[in-house]
Design a protein around this motif. Structure first.
Motif, PDB file in Angstrom:
ATOM      1  N   GLU A 280      -5.262  14.049  -2.372  1.00 33.43           N
ATOM      2  CA  GLU A 280      -5.850  14.706  -1.203  1.00 33.43           C
ATOM      3  C   GLU A 280      -6.630  13.706  -0.353  1.00 33.43           C
ATOM      4  N   ALA A 281      -7.296  12.738  -0.995  1.00 33.36           N
ATOM      5  CA  ALA A 281      -8.089  11.754  -0.264  1.00 33.36           C
ATOM      6  C   ALA A 281      -7.212  10.872   0.619  1.00 33.36           C
ATOM      7  N   LEU A 282      -5.964  10.684   0.231  1.00 31.61           N
ATOM      8  CA  LEU A 282      -5.078   9.800   0.988  1.00 31.61           C
ATOM      9  C   LEU A 282      -4.749  10.336   2.371  1.00 31.61           C
ATOM     10  N   ASP A 283      -5.019  11.610   2.605  1.00 37.74           N
ATOM     11  CA  ASP A 283      -4.770  12.199   3.929  1.00 37.74           C
ATOM     12  C   ASP A 283      -5.848  11.829   4.934  1.00 37.74           C
ATOM     13  N   HIS A 284      -6.898  11.178   4.467  1.00 34.82           N
ATOM     14  CA  HIS A 284      -8.023  10.815   5.337  1.00 34.82           C
ATOM     15  C   HIS A 284      -8.134   9.292   5.387  1.00 34.82           C
ATOM     16  N   PRO A 285      -7.845   8.663   6.528  1.00 37.06           N
ATOM     17  CA  PRO A 285      -7.826   7.195   6.625  1.00 37.06           C
ATOM     18  C   PRO A 285      -9.102   6.524   6.134  1.00 37.06           C
ATOM     19  N   ASP A 286     -10.263   7.099   6.443  1.00 37.65           N
ATOM     20  CA  ASP A 286     -11.520   6.487   6.005  1.00 37.65           C
ATOM     21  C   ASP A 286     -11.636   6.504   4.489  1.00 37.65           C
TER      22      ASP A 286
ATOM     23  N   LEU B 173      -9.098   6.674   2.415  1.00 39.56           N
ATOM     24  CA  LEU B 173      -8.033   5.820   1.894  1.00 39.56           C
ATOM     25  C   LEU B 173      -8.528   4.392   1.748  1.00 39.56           C
ATOM     26  N   ASP B 174      -9.255   3.904   2.754  1.00 40.21           N
ATOM     27  CA  ASP B 174      -9.787   2.539   2.702  1.00 40.21           C
ATOM     28  C   ASP B 174     -10.781   2.364   1.558  1.00 40.21           C
ATOM     29  N   LEU B 175     -11.453   3.445   1.184  1.00 41.54           N
ATOM     30  CA  LEU B 175     -12.430   3.357   0.097  1.00 41.54           C
ATOM     31  C   LEU B 175     -11.780   3.392  -1.282  1.00 41.54           C
ATOM     32  N   VAL B 176     -10.764   4.234  -1.440  1.00 44.20           N
ATOM     33  CA  VAL B 176     -10.214   4.441  -2.783  1.00 44.20           C
ATOM     34  C   VAL B 176      -9.063   3.501  -3.131  1.00 44.20           C
ATOM     35  N   LEU B 177      -8.360   2.980  -2.126  1.00 49.13           N
ATOM     36  CA  LEU B 177      -7.182   2.170  -2.426  1.00 49.13           C
ATOM     37  C   LEU B 177      -7.503   0.890  -3.209  1.00 49.13           C
ATOM     38  N   PRO B 178      -8.587   0.175  -2.897  1.00 46.16           N
ATOM     39  CA  PRO B 178      -8.890  -1.015  -3.710  1.00 46.16           C
ATOM     40  C   PRO B 178      -9.102  -0.696  -5.184  1.00 46.16           C
ATOM     41  N   ALA B 179      -9.772   0.411  -5.483  1.00 50.52           N
ATOM     42  CA  ALA B 179      -9.993   0.789  -6.884  1.00 50.52           C
ATOM     43  C   ALA B 179      -8.678   1.165  -7.552  1.00 50.52           C
ATOM     44  N   ILE B 180      -7.805   1.860  -6.832  1.00 45.03           N
ATOM     45  CA  ILE B 180      -6.514   2.228  -7.397  1.00 45.03           C
ATOM     46  C   ILE B 180      -5.705   0.973  -7.727  1.00 45.03           C
ATOM     47  N   ARG B 181      -5.629   0.040  -6.776  1.00 46.74           N
ATOM     48  CA  ARG B 181      -4.862  -1.193  -6.999  1.00 46.74           C
ATOM     49  C   ARG B 181      -5.445  -1.986  -8.161  1.00 46.74           C
ATOM     50  N   SER B 182      -6.763  -2.095  -8.214  1.00 49.67           N
ATOM     51  CA  SER B 182      -7.412  -2.850  -9.278  1.00 49.67           C
ATOM     52  C   SER B 182      -7.156  -2.213 -10.642  1.00 49.67           C
ATOM     53  N   ASP B 183      -7.254  -0.889 -10.719  1.00 49.24           N
ATOM     54  CA  ASP B 183      -7.028  -0.200 -11.988  1.00 49.24           C
ATOM     55  C   ASP B 183      -5.580  -0.340 -12.442  1.00 49.24           C
ATOM     56  N   TYR B 184      -4.636  -0.268 -11.500  1.00 50.25           N
ATOM     57  CA  TYR B 184      -3.231  -0.443 -11.866  1.00 50.25           C
ATOM     58  C   TYR B 184      -2.987  -1.858 -12.391  1.00 50.25           C
TER      59      TYR B 184
ATOM     60  N   ASP C  19       0.812  -1.214   0.000  1.00 50.29           N
ATOM     61  CA  ASP C  19       0.000   0.000   0.000  1.00 50.29           C
ATOM     62  C   ASP C  19       0.846   1.265   0.000  1.00 50.29           C
ATOM     63  N   ASP C  20       1.967   1.232   0.714  1.00 53.14           N
ATOM     64  CA  ASP C  20       2.806   2.426   0.794  1.00 53.14           C
ATOM     65  C   ASP C  20       3.323   2.832  -0.590  1.00 53.14           C
ATOM     66  N   ALA C  21       3.669   1.838  -1.409  1.00 55.14           N
ATOM     67  CA  ALA C  21       4.167   2.137  -2.750  1.00 55.14           C
ATOM     68  C   ALA C  21       3.062   2.733  -3.615  1.00 55.14           C
ATOM     69  N   LEU C  22       1.854   2.194  -3.482  1.00 56.45           N
ATOM     70  CA  LEU C  22       0.725   2.740  -4.232  1.00 56.45           C
ATOM     71  C   LEU C  22       0.437   4.175  -3.812  1.00 56.45           C
ATOM     72  N   VAL C  23       0.395   4.393  -2.515  1.00 56.83           N
ATOM     73  CA  VAL C  23       0.102   5.728  -1.995  1.00 56.83           C
ATOM     74  C   VAL C  23       1.163   6.724  -2.455  1.00 56.83           C
ATOM     75  N   ALA C  24       2.420   6.317  -2.432  1.00 55.20           N
ATOM     76  CA  ALA C  24       3.494   7.212  -2.848  1.00 55.20           C
ATOM     77  C   ALA C  24       3.346   7.598  -4.318  1.00 55.20           C
ATOM     78  N   ASP C  25       2.946   6.632  -5.161  1.00 55.89           N
ATOM     79  CA  ASP C  25       2.777   6.933  -6.585  1.00 55.89           C
ATOM     80  C   ASP C  25       1.626   7.910  -6.807  1.00 55.89           C
ATOM     81  N   VAL C  26       0.521   7.691  -6.108  1.00 54.88           N
ATOM     82  CA  VAL C  26      -0.628   8.590  -6.250  1.00 54.88           C
ATOM     83  C   VAL C  26      -0.256   9.996  -5.790  1.00 54.88           C
ATOM     84  N   ARG C  27       0.492  10.085  -4.705  1.00 54.26           N
ATOM     85  CA  ARG C  27       0.911  11.414  -4.224  1.00 54.26           C
ATOM     86  C   ARG C  27       1.799  12.127  -5.252  1.00 54.26           C
ATOM     87  N   ARG C  28       2.669  11.379  -5.905  1.00 56.90           N
ATOM     88  CA  ARG C  28       3.551  11.991  -6.910  1.00 56.90           C
ATOM     89  C   ARG C  28       2.744  12.534  -8.088  1.00 56.90           C
TER      90      ARG C  28
END
Length: 265
Positions: free
Chosen positions: A160-166, A168-179, A144-153
């Protein structure tokens, strides 16, 4: 008013329809980036104005489709999208896709052409290398840290959504799936061409997409290609929303009704 075909498309879970039925002669369909959603284009109807009816694509597994399974392959995503968009082709339709959305728009156009039901009148791509210049990044297999770092870059609303833990839990699965979907979407040695105008937009300081890889979209439509750069990075279109949509609107007004049996060469 939106005609019967437009009304059918408006009821599709794949599309967020215009807030009002403008009856414009052209329709604009917007495809979001990886991890993104239809709400990314929520301001575009007002910015585009009367030039077009603006639809935004709703990918499964996010926002009001959060309970639905995420698409695993480009085919899973574009086959039902082609079904949903076919009813809109009773008027000229222009596709706009940003980042992953550019690839999805291109592949959806190819599927529509293969069916013989028509193609978009023009393809507008943004922040994306041409199909034959894509490179797998392998981030879907990292933590997850690598995914988050790429999105931040890359910046943009998701960063901006990654700054909010709730959130983050919603958007990270879609980000991983799309990648993962994009890694599965193999680069094409010889991309298929489309006999329609293709315009490529890009941020002049986008470290993720080289300008020459953007200009390689010219091979999709060799005689009908244009490109325009905006000062900025991958999400240049956020600060330059007004200028970009003005350019898009000008291209929409150049679209005139024509037979919809465009085929790939």
């Amino acid at each position: 008013m939106t005609g019967p075909s437009g009304s059918a498309a408006a009821r599709s879970p794949w599309l967020r329809a215009p807030a009002t039925a403008s009856g414009a002669p052209v329709r604009l369909v917007c495809f979001p980036h990886a991890g993104g959603a239809a709400s990314f284009f929520r301001n575009w109807p007002g910015l585009i104005g009367p030039a077009a009816e603006v639809y935004a694509v709703r990918y499964p597994g996010r926002e009001d489709r959060i309970a639905e399974p995420l698409a695993r392959t480009m085919e899973e995503l574009t086959e039902p999208l082609a079904d949903a968009l076919a009813p809109l082709l009773d008027r000229p339709v222009v596709f706009f896709g940003h980042s992953m959305g550019a690839s999805v728009a291109y592949e959806t156009a190819l599927r529509l052409a293969d069916r013989g039901t028509g193609t978009p009148a023009a393809l507008l791509v943004s922040g994306r290398a041409a199909p034959h210049r894509l490179v797998r990044n392998g981030l879907a297999d990292q933590d997850d840290d690598a995914l988050v770092a790429d999105v931040r870059r890359r910046g943009g609303p998701l960063a901006e959504a990654l700054d909010h833990p709730d959130l983050l839990d919603l958007v990270l699965p879609a980000i991983r799936s799309d990648y993962a979907l994009l890694d599965d979407y193999a680069p094409k040695a010889r991309p298929r061409t489309l006999d329609i105008p293709v315009t490529a937009y890009y941020g002049t300081h986008d470290e993720h997409v080289a300008p020459d890889a953007v200009h390689a979209w010219s091979e999709i439509s060799p005689d009908r290609f244009t490109a325009r750069g905006f000062d900025g990075s991958h999400f240049y279109l956020v600060p330059h929303a007004t200028a970009l949509t003005e350019d898009v609107a000008a291209r929409l007004t150049a679209v005139t009704p024509r037979p919809h049996q465009e085929r790939t060469r």
